[in-house]
Each structure stands twice: as structure tokens, then as C-alpha cells.
Design an enzyme around this catalytic site. Structure first.
Site, PDB file in Angstrom:
ATOM      1  N   ASP A 130       1.733 -18.803 -48.764  1.00 50.94           N
ATOM      2  CA  ASP A 130       2.198 -20.261 -48.599  1.00 50.94           C
ATOM      3  C   ASP A 130       2.794 -20.850 -47.440  1.00 50.94           C
ATOM      4  O   ASP A 130       3.936 -20.243 -47.501  1.00 50.94           O
ATOM      5  CB  ASP A 130       3.073 -20.680 -50.034  1.00 50.94           C
ATOM      6  CG  ASP A 130       2.898 -22.238 -50.297  1.00 50.94           C
ATOM      7  OD1 ASP A 130       3.001 -22.858 -48.981  1.00 50.94           O
ATOM      8  OD2 ASP A 130       3.065 -22.514 -51.536  1.00 50.94           O
TER       9      ASP A 130
ATOM     10  N   TYR B 162      -0.296 -38.411 -43.418  1.00 50.15           N
ATOM     11  CA  TYR B 162      -1.455 -37.577 -42.761  1.00 50.15           C
ATOM     12  C   TYR B 162      -1.190 -37.915 -41.130  1.00 50.15           C
ATOM     13  O   TYR B 162      -1.186 -37.124 -40.437  1.00 50.15           O
ATOM     14  CB  TYR B 162      -2.770 -37.905 -43.274  1.00 50.15           C
ATOM     15  CG  TYR B 162      -3.781 -36.842 -42.742  1.00 50.15           C
ATOM     16  CD1 TYR B 162      -3.587 -35.570 -42.835  1.00 50.15           C
ATOM     17  CD2 TYR B 162      -4.870 -37.191 -41.697  1.00 50.15           C
ATOM     18  CE1 TYR B 162      -4.648 -34.618 -42.681  1.00 50.15           C
ATOM     19  CE2 TYR B 162      -5.740 -36.249 -41.644  1.00 50.15           C
ATOM     20  CZ  TYR B 162      -5.541 -34.932 -41.851  1.00 50.15           C
ATOM     21  OH  TYR B 162      -6.580 -34.066 -41.396  1.00 50.15           O
TER      22      TYR B 162
ATOM     23  N   LYS C   8      -0.004 -35.347 -38.274  1.00 45.86           N
ATOM     24  CA  LYS C   8      -1.157 -34.549 -37.488  1.00 45.86           C
ATOM     25  C   LYS C   8      -0.618 -35.130 -36.170  1.00 45.86           C
ATOM     26  O   LYS C   8      -0.846 -34.256 -34.985  1.00 45.86           O
ATOM     27  CB  LYS C   8      -2.473 -35.081 -37.672  1.00 45.86           C
ATOM     28  CG  LYS C   8      -3.213 -34.478 -38.916  1.00 45.86           C
ATOM     29  CD  LYS C   8      -3.027 -32.981 -38.910  1.00 45.86           C
ATOM     30  CE  LYS C   8      -3.744 -32.317 -40.190  1.00 45.86           C
ATOM     31  NZ  LYS C   8      -3.730 -30.815 -40.324  1.00 45.86           N
TER      32      LYS C   8
ATOM     33  N   THR D 255     -15.886 -31.160 -45.946  1.00 39.03           N
ATOM     34  CA  THR D 255     -15.259 -30.218 -46.617  1.00 39.03           C
ATOM     35  C   THR D 255     -14.772 -30.645 -48.100  1.00 39.03           C
ATOM     36  O   THR D 255     -14.804 -31.832 -48.391  1.00 39.03           O
ATOM     37  CB  THR D 255     -14.256 -29.537 -45.835  1.00 39.03           C
ATOM     38  OG1 THR D 255     -13.022 -30.550 -45.863  1.00 39.03           O
ATOM     39  CG2 THR D 255     -14.593 -29.257 -44.473  1.00 39.03           C
TER      40      THR D 255
HETATM   41  N1  LIG Z   1     -12.290 -32.266 -43.581  1.00 40.85           N
HETATM   42  C1  LIG Z   1     -12.155 -33.026 -42.433  1.00 40.85           C
HETATM   43  O1  LIG Z   1     -12.810 -34.095 -42.319  1.00 40.85           O
HETATM   44  C2  LIG Z   1     -10.718 -32.619 -41.508  1.00 40.85           C
HETATM   45  C3  LIG Z   1     -10.555 -33.690 -40.529  1.00 40.85           C
HETATM   46  C4  LIG Z   1      -9.618 -33.672 -39.572  1.00 40.85           C
HETATM   47  C5  LIG Z   1      -8.765 -32.564 -39.694  1.00 40.85           C
HETATM   48  N2  LIG Z   1      -8.916 -31.666 -40.853  1.00 40.85           N
HETATM   49  C6  LIG Z   1      -7.685 -30.572 -40.681  1.00 40.85           C
HETATM   50  O2  LIG Z   1      -8.541 -29.419 -41.127  1.00 40.85           O
HETATM   51  C7  LIG Z   1      -7.790 -28.411 -41.732  1.00 40.85           C
HETATM   52  C8  LIG Z   1      -8.634 -27.903 -43.018  1.00 40.85           C
HETATM   53  O3  LIG Z   1      -9.133 -28.996 -43.740  1.00 40.85           O
HETATM   54  P1  LIG Z   1     -10.446 -28.770 -44.614  1.00 40.85           P
HETATM   55  O4  LIG Z   1     -11.160 -29.939 -44.717  1.00 40.85           O
HETATM   56  O5  LIG Z   1     -10.995 -27.494 -44.428  1.00 40.85           O
HETATM   57  O6  LIG Z   1      -9.737 -28.856 -45.956  1.00 40.85           O
HETATM   58  P2  LIG Z   1      -9.851 -27.941 -47.400  1.00 40.85           P
HETATM   59  O7  LIG Z   1      -8.960 -28.726 -48.551  1.00 40.85           O
HETATM   60  O8  LIG Z   1     -11.536 -27.801 -47.790  1.00 40.85           O
HETATM   61  O9  LIG Z   1      -9.092 -26.465 -47.053  1.00 40.85           O
HETATM   62  C9  LIG Z   1      -7.611 -26.563 -46.833  1.00 40.85           C
HETATM   63  C10 LIG Z   1      -7.219 -25.001 -47.315  1.00 40.85           C
HETATM   64  O10 LIG Z   1      -5.849 -24.782 -47.304  1.00 40.85           O
HETATM   65  C11 LIG Z   1      -5.308 -24.281 -48.223  1.00 40.85           C
HETATM   66  N3  LIG Z   1      -4.082 -24.653 -48.357  1.00 40.85           N
HETATM   67  C12 LIG Z   1      -3.483 -25.716 -48.835  1.00 40.85           C
HETATM   68  N4  LIG Z   1      -2.043 -25.853 -49.063  1.00 40.85           N
HETATM   69  C13 LIG Z   1      -1.790 -24.453 -48.409  1.00 40.85           C
HETATM   70  C14 LIG Z   1      -0.688 -24.045 -48.211  1.00 40.85           C
HETATM   71  N5  LIG Z   1       0.498 -24.447 -48.658  1.00 40.85           N
HETATM   72  N6  LIG Z   1      -0.526 -22.513 -47.828  1.00 40.85           N
HETATM   73  C15 LIG Z   1      -1.679 -21.745 -47.400  1.00 40.85           C
HETATM   74  N7  LIG Z   1      -3.022 -22.532 -47.478  1.00 40.85           N
HETATM   75  C16 LIG Z   1      -2.746 -23.843 -48.224  1.00 40.85           C
HETATM   76  C17 LIG Z   1      -6.157 -24.788 -49.119  1.00 40.85           C
HETATM   77  O11 LIG Z   1      -5.920 -23.696 -50.350  1.00 40.85           O
HETATM   78  C18 LIG Z   1      -7.590 -24.608 -48.720  1.00 40.85           C
HETATM   79  O12 LIG Z   1      -8.384 -23.247 -48.607  1.00 40.85           O
HETATM   80  C19 LIG Z   1      -6.565 -29.270 -42.567  1.00 40.85           C
HETATM   81  O13 LIG Z   1      -5.410 -29.008 -41.741  1.00 40.85           O
HETATM   82  C20 LIG Z   1      -6.983 -30.625 -42.284  1.00 40.85           C
HETATM   83  O14 LIG Z   1      -6.114 -31.554 -42.098  1.00 40.85           O
HETATM   84  C21 LIG Z   1      -9.905 -31.828 -41.579  1.00 40.85           C
END
Ligand SMILES: NC(=O)c1ccc[n+]([C@@H]2O[C@H](COP(=O)([O-])OP(=O)(O)OC[C@H]3O[C@@H](n4cnc5c(N)ncnc54)[C@H](O)[C@@H]3O)[C@@H](O)[C@H]2O)c1
Length: 248
Positions: free
Chosen positions: A61, A148, A152, A185
Site C-alpha cells: 500500500d 485529482y 497530479k 481502464t
Molecule cells: N485511466 C486514465 O484515463 C488515466 C489518465 C491519466 C492518468 N492516469 C493515472 O494512471 C494511473 C493508473 O490508472 P489506471 O487507469 O490504470 O487505474 P486503475 O484503477 O485501473 O488501476 C490503479 C491500480 O492502483 C492500485 N492502487 C490503488 N490504491 C493503491 C495503493 N494505496 N497502493 C497500491 N496500489 C494501489 C489499484 O489496486 C489498481 O490496481 C493512476 O495514477 C492514474 O491517476 C489514468
């Protein structure tokens, strides 16, 4: 091209799903070994099994310093750290509670801080690459994403501060941020679940991308491969947008 990460030891937080899982898959495909760190043990173990001997799941975590220290104590060497774990809290300055704001920062900002700090003993001896998953929201604000946006933006600037420090120290460690637009995602599904009108929200996501669709996790993973590889040896402190033209 294959083998671009041959022999590299990589560590991906939030590696059990979404962008992190796509990155883990590509890294293994390019010859790296991967530690998949996540709070979701079932999904993390399943992905590690799928990827075979090159991948291992570690329960972590990212909010908790003692967990980072215990995890890295078992790692002699790490070449690439991807600080990818994150959540998205929907809401404006009027909607979001202090508790929600702090929770967002604990995962998205404190997690990146702790990872970048405590990986150093396993990285400074030989150099490496730290890749922080920011967002287009880290450079462009939206009214309904106060927590957020702030988190970020903090990641974007923390990346530059680390990059300068590592360069000045001569550690041979690079630190860059990736800024995805909306990528389909589980996170997008979770954000839509917080909305009163998920279909309108989805249409809004598409409308802000001139390419006319949401991105794919593999398209972000491709950028991570570049930043993890020695091809990006002269690149540090930079923002890499994978956003379908949203920031034009
Ligand atoms: N999907 C998008 O459109 C998008 C756009 C810009 C940025 N992001 C960034 O990309 C990253 C991944 O996003 P995603 O879309 O794959 O999300 P997702 O929800 O599919 O995956 C996030 C993962 O992080 C894990 N997680 C959450 N809290 C946690 C913690 N405290 N410790 C360890 N693991 C933890 C979750 O279990 C999950 O496996 C994030 O930082 C998100 O902000 C995503």
C-alpha cells in the site's frame, strides 16, 4: 523491436490492473523482470502467474512508509521504478471533503514521494529511471477534479525537483512524468460510477480528445518502455503527454 529492457529489474506500483498491468506486460515482453506492487493481491497474483517467471507480485500500500521500507529491503537492485498507483476523486472545491482530499493525496502524492525516496539505495549504485504517472489533469485543470488536479500537479513538479537533485548528485537516475489523457481502464469506470450521468461524462471525455476516442493502456505502456530504456538516457525532468491531442 524487442529486448529494449533486457535484464532490467523493474517495479511497478498499481501494477495489478489498468495502465500498470499494461506496463508490466510490455516490460516483460521487452526482457525485463517485473515486481508488481499493489493492494489488490488477487489481480496482482493472477497477472504475475500470467507473465510467468519474469514477474512477481508484492503486496504494497503506497501510502505507508513502513511497507515501502520492508518491500525494498528485499530488493538488492532496481533499475526502473514506475510510480503508477493512483485514484481519482470526482468533485469540485465545494463537493470534496477534507477526508477525500487527504486520501487522494496519500495515494497519488505521498505514494510517489515515498517510492522515489526509498528506492534510492537500490538505484544510486548503478543509475536508473523513475517514471511518475501524472495526468493531463496535472497540467490542465478541470472544475470537477479539485483533488485529482492538485495531486497530479504535485506529481508533475515533484518529478522535476527529483530530476534536478539526481542530476546534481550525479546518481545517473532520470525522473520523468507521463501525462495520459483519458485512457479506458477500470479507473474511468470508477470515475463514471461517481457521476450522476455517466454516459454524458464518457461523451465529454471523448469530445476533449481531437483524435476522437479514448486512449488504450498499451499506448501509455509504449511511452513507459521508452522512458525505462537506455534510449531516453538524455531525458530527465520532462513531461510526456499521451493524450490524443487534448493539450493542443
Ligand atoms: N485511466 C486514465 O484515463 C488515466 C489518465 C491519466 C492518468 N492516469 C493515472 O494512471 C494511473 C493508473 O490508472 P489506471 O487507469 O490504470 O487505474 P486503475 O484503477 O485501473 O488501476 C490503479 C491500480 O492502483 C492500485 N492502487 C490503488 N490504491 C493503491 C495503493 N494505496 N497502493 C497500491 N496500489 C494501489 C489499484 O489496486 C489498481 O490496481 C493512476 O495514477 C492514474 O491517476 C489514468
Amino acid at each position: 523491436m524487442t529486448g529494449r529492457l533486457q535484464g532490467k529489474v523493474t517495479f511497478v506500483t498499481g501494477g495489478a490492473s489498468g495502465l500498470g498491468a499494461a506496463i508490466a506486460r510490455r516490460f516483460v515482453g521487452e526482457g525485463a523482470s517485473v515486481l508488481i506492487a499493489d493492494v489488490d493481491a488477487a489481480a496482482g497474483e493472477a497477472l504475475a502467474t500470467e507473465l510467468g517467471g519474469a514477474a512477481r507480485f508484492v503486496a504494497l500500500d503506497v501510502r505507508f512508509e513502513d511497507q515501502w521500507l520492508a518491500t525494498f529491503a528485499t530488493c538488492e537492485r532496481i533499475d526502473v521504478l514506475v510510480n503508477n498507483a493512483g485514484i481519482t476523486t470526482l468533485g469540485s472545491i465545494e463537493d470534496v471533503t477534507l477526508e477525500q482530499f487527504r486520501h487522494e493525496f496519500d495515494i497519488d502524492v505521498v505514494g510517489v514521494f515515498l517510492g522515489s525516496k526509498h528506492v534510492l539505495p537500490a538505484m544510486t549504485t548503478h543509475g536508473g529511471s523513475i517514471i511518475n504517472m501524472s495526468s493531463l489533469c496535472g497540467v490542465r485543470a478541470q472544475a470537477d477534479l479539485i483533488a485529482y488536479n492538485a495531486a497530479k500537479a504535485a506529481v508533475t513538479h515533484m518529478t522535476k525537483s527529483c530530476a534536478l537533485h539526481f542530476a546534481q548528485k550525479g546518481y545517473g537516475i532520470r525522473c520523468n512524468s507521463i501525462h495520459p489523457g483519458a485512457i479506458h481502464t477500470d479507473m474511468i469506470d470508477k470515475v463514471m460510477a461517481q457521476s450522476d450521468d455517466p454516459q454524458a461524462l464518457y461523451a465529454g471525455f471523448v469530445a476533449t480528445h481531437p483524435i476522437g476516442r479514448l486512449g488504450k493502456p498499451e499506448e501509455v505502456a509504449a511511452m513507459a518502455v521508452y522512458l525505462a530504456s537506455d534510449e531516453s538516457a538524455f531525458t530527465t525532468g520532462a513531461e510526456f503527454r499521451v493524450d490524443g491531442g487534448s493539450s493542443i
